[in-house]
Design a protein around this motif. Sequence first.
Motif, PDB file in Angstrom:
ATOM      1  N   THR A 121      -9.830  19.268 -60.764  1.00 47.59           N
ATOM      2  CA  THR A 121      -8.599  18.670 -61.282  1.00 47.59           C
ATOM      3  C   THR A 121      -7.427  18.948 -60.355  1.00 47.59           C
ATOM      4  O   THR A 121      -6.619  18.054 -60.064  1.00 47.59           O
ATOM      5  CB  THR A 121      -8.302  19.217 -62.690  1.00 47.59           C
ATOM      6  N   ALA A 122      -7.346  20.176 -59.885  1.00 45.31           N
ATOM      7  CA  ALA A 122      -6.237  20.526 -58.982  1.00 45.31           C
ATOM      8  C   ALA A 122      -6.301  19.706 -57.704  1.00 45.31           C
ATOM      9  O   ALA A 122      -5.277  19.216 -57.203  1.00 45.31           O
ATOM     10  CB  ALA A 122      -6.277  22.016 -58.669  1.00 45.31           C
ATOM     11  N   THR A 148      -5.623  15.855 -58.257  1.00 47.44           N
ATOM     12  CA  THR A 148      -4.200  15.662 -58.557  1.00 47.44           C
ATOM     13  C   THR A 148      -3.372  15.727 -57.282  1.00 47.44           C
ATOM     14  O   THR A 148      -2.530  14.871 -57.022  1.00 47.44           O
ATOM     15  CB  THR A 148      -3.713  16.727 -59.551  1.00 47.44           C
ATOM     16  N   ALA A 149      -3.650  16.746 -56.463  1.00 50.36           N
ATOM     17  CA  ALA A 149      -2.889  16.902 -55.209  1.00 50.36           C
ATOM     18  C   ALA A 149      -3.151  15.745 -54.260  1.00 50.36           C
ATOM     19  O   ALA A 149      -2.221  15.225 -53.633  1.00 50.36           O
ATOM     20  CB  ALA A 149      -3.257  18.225 -54.546  1.00 50.36           C
ATOM     21  N   GLY A 195      -4.260  12.786 -54.966  1.00 49.81           N
ATOM     22  CA  GLY A 195      -4.044  11.447 -55.516  1.00 49.81           C
ATOM     23  C   GLY A 195      -5.317  10.632 -55.636  1.00 49.81           C
ATOM     24  O   GLY A 195      -5.309   9.409 -55.462  1.00 49.81           O
ATOM     25  N   THR A 236      -8.241   8.885 -57.636  1.00 47.73           N
ATOM     26  CA  THR A 236      -8.480   8.334 -58.968  1.00 47.73           C
ATOM     27  C   THR A 236      -9.811   7.612 -59.078  1.00 47.73           C
ATOM     28  O   THR A 236     -10.214   7.229 -60.174  1.00 47.73           O
ATOM     29  CB  THR A 236      -7.357   7.351 -59.339  1.00 47.73           C
ATOM     30  N   SER A 243      -4.634  12.261 -48.329  1.00 54.63           N
ATOM     31  CA  SER A 243      -5.658  12.884 -49.176  1.00 54.63           C
ATOM     32  C   SER A 243      -6.562  13.804 -48.353  1.00 54.63           C
ATOM     33  O   SER A 243      -6.984  14.855 -48.834  1.00 54.63           O
ATOM     34  CB  SER A 243      -6.495  11.829 -49.895  1.00 54.63           C
TER      35      SER A 243
END
Lengths: 273, 66
Positions: free
Chosen positions: A21-22, A25-26, A28, A30, A74
């Motif tokens: 999750t971390a 999220t960092a 981006g 999806t 990313s």
Amino acid sequence: MIGLGIGLKFGGAVTLDPATTAFITAAGITDPTQINAINRLVLNYKGQGNLNTSVDLWSVSTALFPYVGGSASSHKFNLKNPQDTDAAFRLSFSGGWTHNANGITGNTLNTFGNTFLKPSDLAQNSHRLLGYVRTDTGGASFESIGGASNAAFTNGLAFDTRKSTNSHAPYSNTGFAAQANANRTGLTGVIRTASGSFKVFRNGVALYTVTATSLTPLTINMYVGAQNNNGSLFNPTGQNLAFEVFGDGLSDANALIEYNIIQQFQTDLGRNV
Amino acid sequence: MQVGLLTLAQKNEIEGKEFAPDSFFNPILDANNNWVMSIQEMEQATIPPYQWVHDLPLIEYIPKTN
């Protein structure tokens, strides 16, 4: 396990590891396929996955660069610590890299990624530097997975290969000793677990042992995709890199486990070789 | 390979600057002490005010020899 639950393609809702999750999220990220792949990667590294149920490879890894997401924004994040800081070993990409779904590809001219991680951040007699290389390109010049060396090339932590001569130039807190070997693709690099020698691995199997006493680790930043030769760019790669790892040394058995984990990750993303 | 030719002033203007998200210029010297940049940087530059690199003259890259 606590995490964000979302419905994904592996049949029903999957609970994500907090590290997953971390990272997503960092970075981006999806895309469900990428998220699934990262989550399986994390769980396997932690010894909680389908390929590894007992060995903790997570805590013996300092930086994991999965190069997933397709962009510099990313690809720059360290899966172990996905903060946008030098101290988290977040990559800074310089030069004309190509970023896409297959990872990062250098241009042999001016590309490098600064890890801000130094050989001195790793143990002198227990460390590894490995890269997942997808393309067997190249010519008369060496190309580097990454690392750093002193000006005289008598001390370094790096792994370079050259296609024209089918050779490796491995460093492990010592100077390089060129080795004849044609294996330039897959997960390749150096692993040291003792003071008197180190091994070069490919796809989880030791190719050969180099007898070389380790030296005091350098205090200069290591690059990915090139060597930092005491502040000068050296051997920038033209190869496509799909993963890199820096961390503690591993036993032969655990090196194979790590390869299988990384190979599964690449297969999940459809970019395995 | 072809590379973009920079003046010294241009090199000083762009060195280390962000040309696309999380991507930074890295001009280098060739064998004739010309400052040059890669085709990729020229093509990918999207962050103002550096789009002018799209129009740099091209030369053939001759690497420095050690």
